[in-house]
Design an enzyme around this catalytic site. Structure first.
Site, short mmCIF file in Angstrom:
data_model
loop_
_atom_site.label_atom_id
_atom_site.label_comp_id
_atom_site.label_asym_id
_atom_site.label_seq_id
_atom_site.Cartn_x
_atom_site.Cartn_y
_atom_site.Cartn_z
N GLY A 43 0.83 -1.19 0.00
CA GLY A 43 0.00 0.00 0.00
C GLY A 43 0.87 1.24 0.00
O GLY A 43 2.03 1.19 0.43
N GLN A 48 2.77 9.84 1.63
CA GLN A 48 4.04 9.12 1.70
C GLN A 48 4.98 9.47 0.55
O GLN A 48 6.17 9.18 0.61
CB GLN A 48 3.81 7.61 1.71
CG GLN A 48 3.19 7.10 2.99
CD GLN A 48 3.04 5.61 2.92
OE1 GLN A 48 2.05 5.10 2.40
NE2 GLN A 48 4.02 4.90 3.45
N CYS A 87 5.81 -0.39 7.40
CA CYS A 87 5.42 0.77 6.61
C CYS A 87 6.61 1.23 5.78
O CYS A 87 7.74 1.28 6.29
CB CYS A 87 4.97 1.89 7.54
SG CYS A 87 4.44 3.39 6.70
N LEU A 88 6.36 1.58 4.52
CA LEU A 88 7.44 2.05 3.66
C LEU A 88 8.07 3.34 4.21
O LEU A 88 9.24 3.61 3.93
CB LEU A 88 6.92 2.28 2.24
CG LEU A 88 6.46 1.02 1.49
CD1 LEU A 88 5.86 1.40 0.14
CD2 LEU A 88 7.60 0.04 1.33
N HIS A 129 -4.67 0.99 7.33
CA HIS A 129 -3.32 1.53 7.48
C HIS A 129 -3.13 2.72 6.53
O HIS A 129 -2.65 3.78 6.94
CB HIS A 129 -2.29 0.42 7.17
CG HIS A 129 -0.87 0.86 7.23
ND1 HIS A 129 -0.01 0.46 8.22
CD2 HIS A 129 -0.14 1.66 6.41
CE1 HIS A 129 1.18 1.00 8.01
NE2 HIS A 129 1.12 1.72 6.91
N GLU A 130 -3.50 2.54 5.27
CA GLU A 130 -3.32 3.62 4.29
C GLU A 130 -4.26 4.79 4.57
O GLU A 130 -3.87 5.95 4.41
CB GLU A 130 -3.52 3.09 2.86
CG GLU A 130 -2.52 2.02 2.45
CD GLU A 130 -1.07 2.39 2.68
OE1 GLU A 130 -0.70 3.57 2.53
OE2 GLU A 130 -0.28 1.49 3.03
N HIS A 133 -2.78 7.19 6.94
CA HIS A 133 -1.81 8.13 6.36
C HIS A 133 -2.50 9.41 5.88
O HIS A 133 -1.92 10.50 5.98
CB HIS A 133 -1.07 7.49 5.18
CG HIS A 133 0.08 6.64 5.59
ND1 HIS A 133 1.20 7.12 6.23
CD2 HIS A 133 0.30 5.30 5.43
CE1 HIS A 133 2.05 6.13 6.45
NE2 HIS A 133 1.52 5.02 5.99
#
Length: 162
Positions: A43, A48, A87-88, A129-130, A133
Site C-alpha cells: 500500500g 508518503q 510501513c514504507l 493503514h493507508e 496516512h
C-alpha cells in the site's frame, strides 16, 4: 516518486480532498502503484510521496491493484485483530497493531467512479493503514507508548549512524 520517511512533517499532516478527479490523478495513481511495487510494499498513500491529497493505492497478493480517491470509512467491526505491520515510511520497523477485523469504505476509483467495498483480513488491514496516512497518523501511533518509544529510539540511533 520517492517515499518519504519518518521525520518529514508531511507524514503528520492531513491530506486534502481531490476535486475534480481527472486524468492527472489517473497518472499519479499509476506512478504510485509503480513506486509501491518498486518498494515492495502492499500500500502507498499520497502523503508518503509528498502528495498531500486523499488518495492511496493497494495491491495485495492474489488481488488486483486498487485505487482509492477521497475515501471515507463507513463502518468498522467491533471485533479486532492484532497483527504485525510495517510501513514504507518507517523502513525496517515492525510492530503488532490492533485494528478492526472488517471495514466498509466508500471511495472513487481512478476512473472517477464511486464504489463501496466491505472486506476483512489483510485487505481490511491495508485499507485502514493507508487511510490513517491520509489523516496524518502512522501505525506506531496505534501501539503502546513504551513500544513506540523503543522504536523511535532505535530509529534515532540508526539515523545518527548514517
Amino acid at each position: 516518486m520517492e517515499v518519504i520517511t519518518l521525520g518529514d512533517d508531511l507524514l503528520r499532516q492531513k491530506a486534502e480532498p481531490i476535486n475534480p478527479i481527472n486524468a492527472e490523478y489517473v497518472k499519479i495513481a499509476g506512478e504510485m502503484i509503480e513506486t509501491m511495487h518498486q518498494s515492495k510494499g502492499v500500500g502507498l498513500a499520497g502523503p508518503q510521496v509528498g502528495f498531500m491529497k486523499r488518495i492511496f493505492v493497494i495491491h495485495i497478493e492474489g488481488d488486483v491493484p486498487r485505487v482509492f480517491i477521497n475515501p471515507s470509512i463507513v463502518a468498522t467491526s467491533q471485533e479486532t485483530v492484532k497483527l504485525e505491520e510495517g510501513c514504507l515510511s518507517l523502513p525496517g520497523i515492525w510492530a503488532d497493531v490492533v485494528r478492526p477485523e472488517t471495514v466498509k469504505i466508500q471511495a472513487w476509483n481512478e476512473k472517477g467512479r464511486p464504489f463501496t467495498m466491505e472486506t476483512d483480513g489483510i485487505l481490511a488491514r491495508v485499507i485502514l493503514h493507508e487511510y490513517d496516512h491520509l489523516e496524518g497518523t502512522l501505525f506506531i501511533d496505534r501501539i503502546p507508548e513504551s513500544r513506540r518509544n523503543k522504536i523511535l529510539a532505535k530509529l534515532e540511533k540508526r539515523q545518527m549512524q548514517d
